[in-house]
Write a protein that holds these residues in place. Structure first.
Motif, PDB file in Angstrom:
ATOM      1  N   GLU A  24       0.827  -1.206   0.000  1.00 43.25           N
ATOM      2  CA  GLU A  24       0.000   0.000   0.000  1.00 43.25           C
ATOM      3  C   GLU A  24       0.866   1.262   0.000  1.00 43.25           C
ATOM      4  OE1 GLU A  24      -4.036  -1.446   2.281  1.00 43.25           O
ATOM      5  OE2 GLU A  24      -2.222  -1.109   3.483  1.00 43.25           O
ATOM      6  N   GLU A  27       2.276   1.686  -3.484  1.00 43.94           N
ATOM      7  CA  GLU A  27       1.233   2.130  -4.420  1.00 43.94           C
ATOM      8  C   GLU A  27       0.944   3.616  -4.259  1.00 43.94           C
ATOM      9  OE1 GLU A  27      -1.394   2.203  -7.452  1.00 43.94           O
ATOM     10  OE2 GLU A  27      -0.128   0.504  -6.913  1.00 43.94           O
ATOM     11  N   ILE A  28       0.908   4.085  -3.035  1.00 43.90           N
ATOM     12  CA  ILE A  28       0.673   5.517  -2.794  1.00 43.90           C
ATOM     13  C   ILE A  28       1.799   6.344  -3.403  1.00 43.90           C
ATOM     14  CG2 ILE A  28       0.607   7.293  -0.997  1.00 43.90           C
ATOM     15  CD1 ILE A  28      -0.855   5.108   0.737  1.00 43.90           C
ATOM     16  N   ILE A  30       3.710   5.531  -5.888  1.00 48.55           N
ATOM     17  CA  ILE A  30       3.575   5.482  -7.345  1.00 48.55           C
ATOM     18  C   ILE A  30       2.525   6.488  -7.811  1.00 48.55           C
ATOM     19  CG2 ILE A  30       2.802   4.033  -9.271  1.00 48.55           C
ATOM     20  CD1 ILE A  30       4.171   1.677  -7.750  1.00 48.55           C
ATOM     21  N   GLN A  31       1.434   6.625  -7.063  1.00 46.55           N
ATOM     22  CA  GLN A  31       0.397   7.591  -7.419  1.00 46.55           C
ATOM     23  C   GLN A  31       0.903   9.029  -7.322  1.00 46.55           C
ATOM     24  OE1 GLN A  31      -2.672   6.834  -8.648  1.00 46.55           O
ATOM     25  NE2 GLN A  31      -1.966   4.717  -8.629  1.00 46.55           N
ATOM     26  N   VAL A  34       2.015  11.294 -10.482  1.00 51.05           N
ATOM     27  CA  VAL A  34       1.104  12.143 -11.252  1.00 51.05           C
ATOM     28  C   VAL A  34       1.199  13.595 -10.791  1.00 51.05           C
ATOM     29  CG1 VAL A  34      -1.330  12.553 -11.795  1.00 51.05           C
ATOM     30  CG2 VAL A  34      -0.462  10.214 -11.624  1.00 51.05           C
ATOM     31  N   TYR A  35       1.389  13.805  -9.519  1.00 48.23           N
ATOM     32  CA  TYR A  35       1.358  15.151  -8.951  1.00 48.23           C
ATOM     33  C   TYR A  35       2.745  15.757  -8.759  1.00 48.23           C
ATOM     34  CZ  TYR A  35      -3.361  13.629  -8.083  1.00 48.23           C
ATOM     35  OH  TYR A  35      -4.617  13.145  -8.253  1.00 48.23           O
ATOM     36  N   ALA A  41       8.835  10.688  -7.395  1.00 49.25           N
ATOM     37  CA  ALA A  41       8.248   9.414  -6.990  1.00 49.25           C
ATOM     38  C   ALA A  41       9.326   8.337  -6.896  1.00 49.25           C
ATOM     39  CB  ALA A  41       7.149   8.999  -7.962  1.00 49.25           C
TER      40      ALA A  41
END
Length: 55
Positions: A24, A27-28, A30-31, A34-35, A41
């Motif tokens: 988890e 995954e966060i 990796i997200q 985008v920002y 990242a």
């Protein structure tokens, strides 16, 4: 971006302490790409893996 290593490590430790899994956390991060852009990242992934090794 990239100058928040101490804070990121504290937050990763905190997430693991309250029950988040390693998957988890990864995954966060990796997200975040985008920002905060992909290089930030990748740095986050490296720092998270450092925390995983410490534990």
């Amino acid at each position: 971006m990239g100058n928040a290593t101490p804070q990121l490590k504290v937050h990763v430790h905190g997430a693991l302490n309250v029950g988040a899994s390693r998957e988890e956390v990864l995954e966060i991060i990796i997200q975040i790409a985008v920002y905060a852009r992909f290089p930030a990242a990748l740095n986050g992934l490296t720092w998270a893996k450092d925390v995983f090794r410490e534990r």
